[in-house]
Design a protein around this motif. Structure first.
Motif, PDB file in Angstrom:
ATOM      1  N   ASN A  51       0.972  -1.604   0.450  1.00 54.05           N
ATOM      2  CA  ASN A  51      -0.301  -0.120  -0.155  1.00 54.05           C
ATOM      3  C   ASN A  51       0.582   1.060   0.282  1.00 54.05           C
ATOM      4  O   ASN A  51       1.088   1.778   0.797  1.00 54.05           O
ATOM      5  CB  ASN A  51      -1.327   0.211   0.939  1.00 54.05           C
ATOM      6  CG  ASN A  51      -1.764   1.293   1.358  1.00 54.05           C
ATOM      7  OD1 ASN A  51      -2.502   1.475  -0.124  1.00 54.05           O
ATOM      8  ND2 ASN A  51      -2.599   1.450   1.923  1.00 54.05           N
ATOM      9  N   PHE A  52       1.103   1.580  -1.223  1.00 56.71           N
ATOM     10  CA  PHE A  52       2.037   2.167  -1.550  1.00 56.71           C
ATOM     11  C   PHE A  52       1.231   3.726  -0.598  1.00 56.71           C
ATOM     12  O   PHE A  52       1.786   4.520  -0.619  1.00 56.71           O
ATOM     13  CB  PHE A  52       2.581   3.143  -2.765  1.00 56.71           C
ATOM     14  CG  PHE A  52       4.045   3.432  -2.985  1.00 56.71           C
ATOM     15  CD1 PHE A  52       4.835   2.577  -3.429  1.00 56.71           C
ATOM     16  CD2 PHE A  52       4.618   4.703  -2.501  1.00 56.71           C
ATOM     17  CE1 PHE A  52       6.027   3.255  -4.524  1.00 56.71           C
ATOM     18  CE2 PHE A  52       5.810   5.063  -2.854  1.00 56.71           C
ATOM     19  CZ  PHE A  52       6.735   3.923  -3.301  1.00 56.71           C
ATOM     20  N   CYS A  53      -0.388   4.283  -0.448  1.00 55.69           N
ATOM     21  CA  CYS A  53      -0.549   5.612  -0.044  1.00 55.69           C
ATOM     22  C   CYS A  53      -1.177   5.207   1.100  1.00 55.69           C
ATOM     23  O   CYS A  53      -0.999   6.627   2.345  1.00 55.69           O
ATOM     24  CB  CYS A  53      -1.243   5.851  -0.384  1.00 55.69           C
ATOM     25  SG  CYS A  53      -2.963   5.155  -1.021  1.00 55.69           S
ATOM     26  N   HIS A  54       0.629   4.289   2.144  1.00 53.88           N
ATOM     27  CA  HIS A  54      -0.143   4.407   3.393  1.00 53.88           C
ATOM     28  C   HIS A  54       0.742   5.433   4.597  1.00 53.88           C
ATOM     29  O   HIS A  54      -0.102   6.124   5.507  1.00 53.88           O
ATOM     30  CB  HIS A  54       0.987   3.347   3.478  1.00 53.88           C
ATOM     31  CG  HIS A  54       0.056   2.840   5.200  1.00 53.88           C
ATOM     32  ND1 HIS A  54      -0.526   1.058   5.188  1.00 53.88           N
ATOM     33  CD2 HIS A  54       0.955   2.035   6.145  1.00 53.88           C
ATOM     34  CE1 HIS A  54      -1.282   1.185   6.186  1.00 53.88           C
ATOM     35  NE2 HIS A  54      -0.395   1.790   7.336  1.00 53.88           N
ATOM     36  N   GLY A  55       1.381   6.178   3.714  1.00 54.94           N
ATOM     37  CA  GLY A  55       2.673   7.346   4.473  1.00 54.94           C
ATOM     38  C   GLY A  55       0.922   8.707   3.922  1.00 54.94           C
ATOM     39  O   GLY A  55       1.138   9.720   5.373  1.00 54.94           O
ATOM     40  N   ALA A  56       0.814   8.363   3.393  1.00 55.08           N
ATOM     41  CA  ALA A  56      -0.186   9.817   2.710  1.00 55.08           C
ATOM     42  C   ALA A  56      -1.309   9.435   3.319  1.00 55.08           C
ATOM     43  O   ALA A  56      -1.744  10.921   4.385  1.00 55.08           O
ATOM     44  CB  ALA A  56      -0.495   9.299   0.987  1.00 55.08           C
ATOM     45  N   LEU A  57      -1.643   7.673   4.372  1.00 58.62           N
ATOM     46  CA  LEU A  57      -3.233   8.402   5.101  1.00 58.62           C
ATOM     47  C   LEU A  57      -2.233   8.083   6.303  1.00 58.62           C
ATOM     48  O   LEU A  57      -3.686   8.957   6.838  1.00 58.62           O
ATOM     49  CB  LEU A  57      -3.553   6.526   4.154  1.00 58.62           C
ATOM     50  CG  LEU A  57      -3.825   6.219   3.388  1.00 58.62           C
ATOM     51  CD1 LEU A  57      -3.823   4.973   2.915  1.00 58.62           C
ATOM     52  CD2 LEU A  57      -5.852   6.488   3.130  1.00 58.62           C
ATOM     53  N   TYR A  58      -1.626   7.936   6.699  1.00 51.85           N
ATOM     54  CA  TYR A  58      -0.662   8.162   8.231  1.00 51.85           C
ATOM     55  C   TYR A  58      -0.629   9.588   7.808  1.00 51.85           C
ATOM     56  O   TYR A  58      -1.410  10.972   9.269  1.00 51.85           O
ATOM     57  CB  TYR A  58       0.233   7.862   8.414  1.00 51.85           C
ATOM     58  CG  TYR A  58       1.469   8.282   8.816  1.00 51.85           C
ATOM     59  CD1 TYR A  58       1.296   7.867  10.389  1.00 51.85           C
ATOM     60  CD2 TYR A  58       2.683   9.075   8.638  1.00 51.85           C
ATOM     61  CE1 TYR A  58       2.710   8.609  11.620  1.00 51.85           C
ATOM     62  CE2 TYR A  58       3.899   9.809   9.302  1.00 51.85           C
ATOM     63  CZ  TYR A  58       3.182   9.602  11.070  1.00 51.85           C
ATOM     64  OH  TYR A  58       3.902  10.349  11.597  1.00 51.85           O
ATOM     65  N   MET A  59      -0.626  10.664   7.021  1.00 53.65           N
ATOM     66  CA  MET A  59      -0.529  11.900   7.040  1.00 53.65           C
ATOM     67  C   MET A  59      -2.218  12.415   7.306  1.00 53.65           C
ATOM     68  O   MET A  59      -1.890  13.030   8.211  1.00 53.65           O
ATOM     69  CB  MET A  59      -0.816  12.796   6.177  1.00 53.65           C
ATOM     70  CG  MET A  59       0.305  14.289   5.175  1.00 53.65           C
ATOM     71  SD  MET A  59      -1.300  14.352   4.647  1.00 53.65           S
ATOM     72  CE  MET A  59      -0.864  13.927   3.223  1.00 53.65           C
ATOM     73  N   ILE A  60      -2.710  12.415   6.824  1.00 49.28           N
ATOM     74  CA  ILE A  60      -3.789  12.433   6.463  1.00 49.28           C
ATOM     75  C   ILE A  60      -4.669  12.206   8.059  1.00 49.28           C
ATOM     76  O   ILE A  60      -5.582  13.047   8.836  1.00 49.28           O
ATOM     77  CB  ILE A  60      -5.264  11.469   5.185  1.00 49.28           C
ATOM     78  CG1 ILE A  60      -4.944  12.038   4.359  1.00 49.28           C
ATOM     79  CG2 ILE A  60      -6.085  11.776   5.594  1.00 49.28           C
ATOM     80  CD1 ILE A  60      -5.611  11.644   2.672  1.00 49.28           C
ATOM     81  N   GLY A  61      -4.450  11.118   8.983  1.00 49.57           N
ATOM     82  CA  GLY A  61      -5.189  10.912   9.818  1.00 49.57           C
ATOM     83  C   GLY A  61      -4.779  12.107  10.783  1.00 49.57           C
ATOM     84  O   GLY A  61      -5.333  12.765  11.659  1.00 49.57           O
ATOM     85  N   ALA A  62      -3.576  12.498  10.255  1.00 43.68           N
ATOM     86  CA  ALA A  62      -3.072  13.476  11.336  1.00 43.68           C
ATOM     87  C   ALA A  62      -3.679  14.425  11.337  1.00 43.68           C
ATOM     88  O   ALA A  62      -3.865  15.675  12.141  1.00 43.68           O
ATOM     89  CB  ALA A  62      -1.466  13.663  11.349  1.00 43.68           C
ATOM     90  N   PHE A  63      -3.901  15.113  10.011  1.00 42.35           N
ATOM     91  CA  PHE A  63      -4.725  15.935   9.319  1.00 42.35           C
ATOM     92  C   PHE A  63      -5.925  15.824   9.942  1.00 42.35           C
ATOM     93  O   PHE A  63      -6.393  17.273  10.123  1.00 42.35           O
ATOM     94  CB  PHE A  63      -4.374  16.175   7.987  1.00 42.35           C
ATOM     95  CG  PHE A  63      -3.426  17.276   7.264  1.00 42.35           C
ATOM     96  CD1 PHE A  63      -3.674  18.404   7.597  1.00 42.35           C
ATOM     97  CD2 PHE A  63      -2.665  16.702   6.889  1.00 42.35           C
ATOM     98  CE1 PHE A  63      -1.957  19.974   7.438  1.00 42.35           C
ATOM     99  CE2 PHE A  63      -1.354  17.756   6.541  1.00 42.35           C
ATOM    100  CZ  PHE A  63      -1.559  18.866   6.598  1.00 42.35           C
TER     101      PHE A  63
END
Lengths: 322, 295
Positions: free
Chosen positions: B44-56
């Motif tokens: 899941n390459f967008c895992h980092g982006a989703l982690y970022m969204i969780g914080a946002f």
């Protein structure tokens, strides 16, 4: 990527060598600079070579490397350093950068080639990131600043490459020859074995081919040509920077190849041209360029898996069939 | 002041703590990746982006709606997980029968989109997120000062990781999940809706990333780039641990965080590459990773 094993890909492989595309290419290269700004054209050619060399691996061997920026960036640093600090002539600087990319390709290739599919992608990505951090910290790369104002020097110590048009002629010749080489490799018995590996690795093994050797050879070849693109790029822009070694660059080349057509000879070059022009003309949109690239990625994967050239070839063969 | 190999114990324990904190995030993120990989066979390459969204999401809840940390810890994973479910239904589901590399490429494209949108709207610099008042301050352990919030992060992430591991290994739902990983067609024949299970698994993995994101918000700044900075390291962690291994991803996550912290004490120049060097060595000795069952 076995899903690409469409009928067109295999039928085009069986087609006899054709000189026509190269005539078209040569004409394009000759009249190109009178229509388009030569520096932009040189950038497009560097990325086209980058993408075509990458496609040896993805399109014709079925290996998705997510770390090809390592070869591009490393070669670009080495050739910039050789030209600027050691004062090597441009052809030697480029050769040296390319050779280093080849060695790096051999080392990373030997460590990764035994893994398959997603594992391979993941591991190449991690190795490329290791190279990135090396370039960030090593003394000779200049860290965040990169290597700036690299002199283009004199070709063979004679011809000054300072003028963009002379440089363009040099780059165009390199690109044309590399392209011819890639075409020749793909259509050689060696290229046929690579495709056999892509289609069915177990069968290729059972036919007695040492699959790992072939894959490694393809990897090193791809890395070397990518290195050539990077080394030339450093001299064109007189700059080597962290951008070329970052993982975003590894992703970008995948995008170019996917958009142009995986497993087609000319596709990646077309994809590179599209992406580079997009970045150039949409630069003022800022981060939206990244978003657009992402959208193209998603659209290609969802609906357009044959890419521009692949789709055109499909249409062409359909028309001829009727 | 006690000194070990010429390095003060304070510095040593300080870096160990930082390593442990980083390790907690590596573990939670690589756990999510492992869960998703086990079921969907994609990275899941967008895992980092989703982690970022969780914080946002946590940041937006606080600054736009006045909803604090504790509720965010619950709401953000739900919202982000729901986004994951949408991604799975809309895109990944249609790619299931194709080469798994397409899943990787698709999620890479999604990562570009998500990061680009957030960078366009919030800029590249970080936004601060306050530590909840209940967890400010710290405890003096005698040999070092332990900020309460950091202790909380370590405890909660351990709880989440071990809870997930327990749920997968020892509950009925977990046994369905493992069975569906082995043989989806057979599990489907027993009347389990495998398709829905795949979707929910993806949503759950994404929710894990979001939890990590909320936990990270007060420590690192909330920034559109926070995901891509950490995710590549997490990929290396996943390779070292053995792709798809649940326990492996937890142990390696914490272990490598600590290894990174120790390197920062003894040989700071190598601290950003040490994980990749370990990866290369592990690959030479055990190509399928420390806990992997063969590539």
């Amino acid at each position: 990527m076995s899903a690409h094993a469409g009928t067109t890909a295999s039928s085009s492989a069986a087609a006899p060598l054709s000189w026509k595309p190269f005539a078209v290419l040569a004409i394009f290269l000759i009249i190109g600079p009178s229509l388009i700004y030569p520096v932009f054209l040189m950038k497009a050619l560097c990325f086209a070579l980058f993408a075509c060399a990458f496609n040896i691996l993805l399109g014709f061997t079925g290996l998705l490397s997510f770390g090809h920026a390592a070869f591009l960036g490393m070669a670009s640093y080495v050739s910039a350093h050789a030209a600027k600090v050691w004062g090597l002539t441009p052809e030697l600087a480029i050769l040296f950068g390319t050779a280093i990319a080849m060695v790096l390709g051999l080392v990373i290739g030997m460590l990764t080639i035994r893994s398959r599919g997603i594992y391979f992608s993941n591991i190449t990505l991690a190795f490329a990131q290791m190279v990135f951090f090396f370039c960030l910290q090593a003394k000779f790369t200049g860290g965040e600043d990169g290597i700036q104002s690299v002199a283009r020097g004199r070709l063979f110590g004679l011809i000054s490459l300072q003028s963009d048009m002379v440089m363009y002629a040099f780059v165009a010749v390199i690109f044309f020859l590399s392209f011819l080489l890639i075409y020749r490799i793909i259509h050689s018995p060696f290229g046929q074995v690579l495709r056999a590996v892509r289609e069915n690795e177990a069968r290729a093994t059972s036919l007695g081919y040492k699959v790992e050797h072939y894959k490694l050879a393809a990897f090193v070849l791809s890395a070397t040509l990518v290195g050539l693109a990077g080394a030339v790029k450093a001299l064109v822009f007189q700059l080597a920077s962290l951008t070329d070694v970052s993982w975003q660059m590894s992703g970008e080349v995948v995008l170019m190849t996917l958009l142009g057509g995986v497993g087609t000879i000319f596709g990646p070059a077309v994809g590179a041209l599209v992406i580079v022009s997009m970045e150039n003309y949409l630069a003022e949109l800022g981060s939206w360029v990244t978003v657009i690239q992402g959208v193209i990625f998603v659209l290609c994967v969802m609906f357009f898996r044959r890419g521009i050239v692949g789709t055109l070839m499909d249409l062409w063969s359909k028309r001829n069939a009727h | 002041m006690i000194e070990i190999f010429g390095i003060s114990s304070q510095a040593l324990f300080g870096q160990l703590l930082i390593g442990l904190i980083n390790g907690a995030f590596y573990a939670m993120l690589s756990l999510g990746l492992a869960v998703i990989f086990g079921m969907l066979n994609i990275i899941n390459f967008c895992h980092g982006a989703l982690y970022m969204i969780g914080a946002f999401v946590a940041w937006m809840l606080l600054n736009w709606l006045g909803i604090g940390y504790w509720w965010a810890l619950l709401i953000s994973p739900i919202i982000t997980g729901a986004l994951g479910v949408v991604i799975e239904r809309l895109f990944l589901q249609r790619l299931r029968d194709l080469d798994h590399l397409y899943g990787l490429l698709l999620t890479f494209g999604l990562a570009l989109i998500l990061e680009g949108v957030f960078r366009q709207n919030f800029g590249a610099s970080g936004l601060p997120y306050r530590i909840p008042p209940e967890l400010t301050g710290g405890t003096n352990l005698g040999f070092m000062f332990l900020p309460n919030y950091r202790a909380w992060v370590i405890v909660l992430s351990l709880f989440v990781c071990l809870g997930t591991w327990f749920a997968i290994e020892y509950t009925r739902l977990g046994s369905y999940l493992r069975a569906a990983t082995e043989n989806p067609a057979l599990v489907q024949a027993f009347g389990v809706n495998v398709s829905r299970m795949i979707t929910l698994t993806y949503g759950f993995g994404v929710a894990l990333a979001a939890i990590a994101g909320v936990l990270a918000a007060p420590i690192y700044q909330v920034s559109p780039l926070m995901g891509s900075n950490i995710i590549i390291v997490v990929f290396a962690v996943v390779v070292i641990g053995g792709m798809g291994s649940i326990l492996g991803s937890i142990v390696t996550g914490f272990g490598l965080g600590i290894a990174e912290g120790l390197t920062k004490v003894f040989y700071p120049e190598a601290s950003s590459t040490v994980i990749f060097v370990i990866m290369a060595i592990v690959l030479l000795i055990r190509p399928s990773g420390l806990f992997g069952k063969g590539a």
